[in-house]
Motif scaffolding. Sequence first.
Motif, short mmCIF file in Angstrom:
data_model
loop_
_atom_site.label_atom_id
_atom_site.label_comp_id
_atom_site.label_asym_id
_atom_site.label_seq_id
_atom_site.Cartn_x
_atom_site.Cartn_y
_atom_site.Cartn_z
N GLU A 21 20.94 -3.63 15.22
CA GLU A 21 22.38 -3.55 15.49
C GLU A 21 23.18 -3.46 14.19
N TYR A 22 22.81 -4.28 13.23
CA TYR A 22 23.50 -4.26 11.93
C TYR A 22 23.28 -2.93 11.24
N ALA A 23 22.04 -2.42 11.27
CA ALA A 23 21.73 -1.13 10.64
C ALA A 23 22.55 -0.02 11.27
N ALA A 24 22.66 -0.03 12.60
CA ALA A 24 23.43 1.00 13.30
C ALA A 24 24.91 0.91 12.91
N LEU A 25 25.42 -0.29 12.81
CA LEU A 25 26.82 -0.49 12.44
C LEU A 25 27.09 0.03 11.02
N ILE A 26 26.25 -0.36 10.08
CA ILE A 26 26.43 0.01 8.68
C ILE A 26 26.28 1.51 8.46
N ALA A 56 19.23 1.81 3.88
CA ALA A 56 19.67 2.84 2.92
C ALA A 56 19.03 4.18 3.26
N ARG A 57 17.77 4.16 3.66
CA ARG A 57 17.07 5.40 4.04
C ARG A 57 17.74 6.05 5.25
N ILE A 58 18.14 5.25 6.23
CA ILE A 58 18.84 5.79 7.39
C ILE A 58 20.12 6.50 6.92
N ALA A 59 20.87 5.84 6.06
CA ALA A 59 22.13 6.42 5.57
C ALA A 59 21.86 7.71 4.81
N GLN A 60 20.81 7.73 3.99
CA GLN A 60 20.49 8.94 3.23
C GLN A 60 20.09 10.08 4.17
N ILE A 61 19.32 9.77 5.18
CA ILE A 61 18.92 10.80 6.16
C ILE A 61 20.15 11.34 6.87
N GLN A 62 21.04 10.46 7.26
CA GLN A 62 22.26 10.90 7.94
C GLN A 62 23.08 11.84 7.05
#
Length: 103
Positions: A21-26, A56-62
């Motif tokens: 949930e936190y990862a999705a929010l951030i 951070a990897r999720i954000a970079q992929i996005q």
Amino acid sequence: MSFSLSKIVVSPEGEQLYTFEYAALITETSITVVEVYVKLGIIDAIGDLLHSREIARIAQIQRLRQDLGLNLVGAAMVLDMATEIAQLRAQLKVHQSYSSNTL
């Protein structure tokens, strides 16, 4: 299983872990996206928790997907190659340092 965003969980190595949930929010995605990334092996989870490096990897992929129009597999490959290049550069630096000290 539901976690509060404010709950602090620490890994055995002493690193703070975060909920999906936190990862999705951030990362401004959804919990479903985070779960899909885990299922596909694009990010590593510890149960329902993630290290900050995975967030951070999720954000970079996005960013790669939005800015460059890469698909999910392409974005993951770019990040994997960038990591490998960084590791090879570090190894080369160690090797060069060792070689110059033995001359």
